[in-house]
Scaffold this motif. Structure first.
Motif, PDB file in Angstrom:
ATOM      1  N   GLY A  42       0.813  -1.198   0.000  1.00  0.00           N
ATOM      2  CA  GLY A  42       0.000   0.000   0.000  1.00  0.00           C
ATOM      3  C   GLY A  42       0.847   1.249   0.000  1.00  0.00           C
ATOM      4  O   GLY A  42       2.070   1.199  -0.146  1.00  0.00           O
ATOM      5  N   PRO A  88     -10.748   1.223   7.035  1.00  0.00           N
ATOM      6  CA  PRO A  88      -9.716   0.815   6.064  1.00  0.00           C
ATOM      7  C   PRO A  88      -9.411  -0.684   6.106  1.00  0.00           C
ATOM      8  O   PRO A  88      -8.751  -1.199   5.198  1.00  0.00           O
ATOM      9  N   TRP A  90     -11.246  -3.071   5.436  1.00  0.00           N
ATOM     10  CA  TRP A  90     -11.855  -3.782   4.312  1.00  0.00           C
ATOM     11  C   TRP A  90     -10.992  -3.696   3.059  1.00  0.00           C
ATOM     12  O   TRP A  90     -11.155  -4.513   2.131  1.00  0.00           O
ATOM     13  N   TRP A  91     -10.077  -2.736   3.016  1.00  0.00           N
ATOM     14  CA  TRP A  91      -9.196  -2.621   1.856  1.00  0.00           C
ATOM     15  C   TRP A  91      -7.795  -3.155   2.138  1.00  0.00           C
ATOM     16  O   TRP A  91      -7.190  -3.753   1.241  1.00  0.00           O
TER      17      TRP A  91
END
Length: 407
Positions: A42, A88, A90-91
């Motif tokens: 990320g 966040p 969930w991502w």
């Protein structure tokens, strides 16, 4: 001496380990996100910003908990931390799950009652259930593997949150411990001051009275009998040396008194003062140290008060033994019409016969620490005994009663 288990600097600065614990746990998120531990890597910047926000919010809650407080506006900061920890997720997946430990810990520290249970259960199940469902939709995991990994996620969350909550409560306990130690030290200093004041009063009171008495007697004898005056001066010098030795013993808390010595000393001193003294002290068994000390101090205090505050011409000192208790009575004919108020012993005053005036006021009237009667009361209580002063028909009576064997 056994070294302390915890380093002294931790006790003096308990907040630093707690802050370090927050930094280490929160630092997992930007590191895992940048490395892509669970899925693709990320944005490191986003992970760092989230790290700073989560760390500040969680520390605000934890530092307030160390003081037993909840910070101002805590519902809003708790809501912000919960959103930052869960949305966040969930991502970013498990890369983000360390923040859920901060959210759960803050819930435990801030919420009460049913809202706590509902919010904590929801937070506990959120990420593990999400992970189990995701793995069940992935053919790479069996049901057993999915449940095992979900249990591990649940256990990690409980471990992180428990560590944070326990750390905050430990800091609070250390603060309370330090405050208690400071209070105990101040109390010990105060008690030592009272002890020194009491012992100085009780010991030097009689010695100074004897010095004054013998000095006056020596002056009167000087013109009539120089040899007798010289003997009184020599005796006065011996009393002064004894007083100096007593002062040194008081500073070391090493002074002890003997019942027989105090009785003999009181008789000699009262006789020198011209007081007709009668002793009835034969029927007394061997006493425990505490009982003997309480009675010996009572004789010393009674003698000192007689010489200082009365014009008595007769005095009777009586010791009686009955049914496991020993009673001391000092009776003199120098009673004043209105004796000074004084508290009675631990068991309370004995019923007074008609015409008797107790030295106890109608309500509580504690004697100032360091005075003779206060010291007498403390020593009687220490020996599980009682004491009482009465005035009747011009006679002043000081009575002390203690068990023969003090527990």
């Amino acid at each position: 001496m056994t070294p302390p288990i915890t380093p002294r600097w931790v006790v003096r600065h308990p907040l630093w380990p707690l802050i370090a614990l927050h930094v280490v746990l929160a630092g997992q998120v930007p590191v895992y996100t940048a490395l892509g531990m669970d899925g693709p890597a990320g944005d490191p910047l986003a992970g760092t910003v989230a790290f700073v926000l989560a760390l500040c919010l969680s520390l605000r809650h934890s530092l307030a908990a160390t003081r037993g407080e909840r910070p101002a506006g805590w519902p809003w900061t708790l809501a912000a931390l919960v959103a930052l920890a869960n949305v966040p997720l969930w991502w970013f997946g498990s890369n983000w799950q360390a923040f859920t430990g901060f959210a759960l810990a803050s819930m435990v520290m801030l919420l009460r009652g049913r809202p706590l249970w509902l919010a904590a259960i929801a937070q506990l199940l959120h990420n593990p259930v999400k992970e189990v469902i995701g793995m069940l939709h992935d053919d790479a995991y069996t049901v057993a593997q999915a449940l095992l990994l979900g249990s591990y996620s649940l256990f990690s969350l409980v471990l992180y949150a428990g560590t944070l909550v326990g750390g905050a409560r430990l800091v609070r306990l250390l603060h309370e411990l330090e405050a208690t130690r400071t209070e105990l030290a101040a109390t010990a200093v105060g008690e030592e001051r009272v002890r020194v004041s009491r012992d100085l009063h009780d010991l030097l009171g009689q010695s100074l009275s004897a010095i004054s008495l013998k000095g006056d007697l020596a002056l009167r004898l000087l013109a009539k009998d120089a040899a007798a005056a010289r003997a009184e001066v020599e005796s006065l010098t011996g009393v002064a040396r004894d007083a100096l030795r007593d002062v040194r013993a008081i500073t070391r808390d090493e002074h002890s008194v003997s019942l027989r010595t105090e009785i003999d000393g009181a008789a000699a001193l009262l006789g020198a003062a011209g007081v007709d003294t009668r002793l009835d002290v034969a029927d007394v068994p061997p006493l425990s140290g505490a009982a003997q000390s309480a009675l010996a101090w009572a004789i010393r205090e009674g003698t000192t008060n007689l010489l200082r505050h009365s014009d008595a011409r007769t005095c009777t000192i009586t010791l009686t033994h009955r049914q496991g208790t020993v009673r001391l009575e000092i009776v003199n004919d120098g009673a004043h019409p209105a004796p000074a108020p004084a508290p009675t012993g631990a068991a309370g005053p004995s019923p007074a016969p008609s015409g008797t005036e107790l030295s106890e006021a109608a309500g509580p009237s504690p004697t100032p620490p360091g005075t003779g009667l206060a010291g007498l009361a403390e020593r009687a209580r220490a020996a599980s005994g009682t004491w009482l002063t009465t005035v009747r028909d011009g006679l002043f009576t000081l009575s002390v009663e203690v068990p023969e064997e003090v527990a």
